[in-house]
Write a protein that holds these residues in place. Structure first.
Motif, PDB file in Angstrom:
ATOM      1  N   ALA A 154      84.323  -7.430  48.390  1.00  0.00           N
ATOM      2  CA  ALA A 154      85.508  -8.141  48.861  1.00  0.00           C
ATOM      3  C   ALA A 154      85.218  -9.645  48.946  1.00  0.00           C
ATOM      4  N   LEU A 155      84.021  -9.992  49.409  1.00  0.00           N
ATOM      5  CA  LEU A 155      83.624 -11.394  49.480  1.00  0.00           C
ATOM      6  C   LEU A 155      83.573 -12.003  48.079  1.00  0.00           C
ATOM      7  N   LEU A 156      82.987 -11.291  47.137  1.00  0.00           N
ATOM      8  CA  LEU A 156      82.918 -11.793  45.768  1.00  0.00           C
ATOM      9  C   LEU A 156      84.309 -12.035  45.199  1.00  0.00           C
ATOM     10  N   LEU A 157      85.236 -11.132  45.444  1.00  0.00           N
ATOM     11  CA  LEU A 157      86.609 -11.307  44.962  1.00  0.00           C
ATOM     12  C   LEU A 157      87.258 -12.549  45.565  1.00  0.00           C
ATOM     13  N   LYS A 158      87.011 -12.812  46.838  1.00  0.00           N
ATOM     14  CA  LYS A 158      87.576 -13.985  47.498  1.00  0.00           C
ATOM     15  C   LYS A 158      86.988 -15.281  46.927  1.00  0.00           C
TER      16      LYS A 158
END
Length: 74
Positions: A60-64
Motif C-alpha cells: 500500500a505504501l509503494l502504491l502511494k
C-alpha cells in the motif's frame, strides 16, 4: 594574472552562474522557484502481527509513493 571565478552575476544582473557549491543555511528561504513536489498520501503506522499483513501494508505504501510520482510506476 588572470582569475576565473566559478560564481558570478553577468552584467545587467539577469543571470547568476553557480559553478561551485550553493549552500543554503538552515532557516534560509528561496523564493520564486517552481515546485512540482506532491506529497504522498499518508500511510498509517503498521499494526501488522503477521508477514501477510505487513506485506499488504508495505505494498500500500509503494502504491502511494507511485501515485504521488515519488517512485516510478511498474
Amino acid at each position: 594574472m588572470d582569475y576565473n571565478t566559478k560564481n558570478y552575476t553577468e552584467q545587467g544582473g539577469d543571470k547568476t552562474v553557480i559553478g561551485g557549491t550553493l549552500e543554503i543555511k538552515e532557516g534560509a528561504t528561496v523564493t520564486g522557484l517552481p515546485s512540482s513536489f506532491t506529497p504522498a498520501e499518508n500511510q498509517a503506522a503498521s499494526v501488522a502481527d503477521d508477514i501477510t499483513t505487513l506485506v499488504s501494508e508495505f505494498n500500500a505504501l509503494l502504491l502511494k509513493l507511485k501515485a504521488a510520482g515519488l517512485m516510478t510506476a511498474d
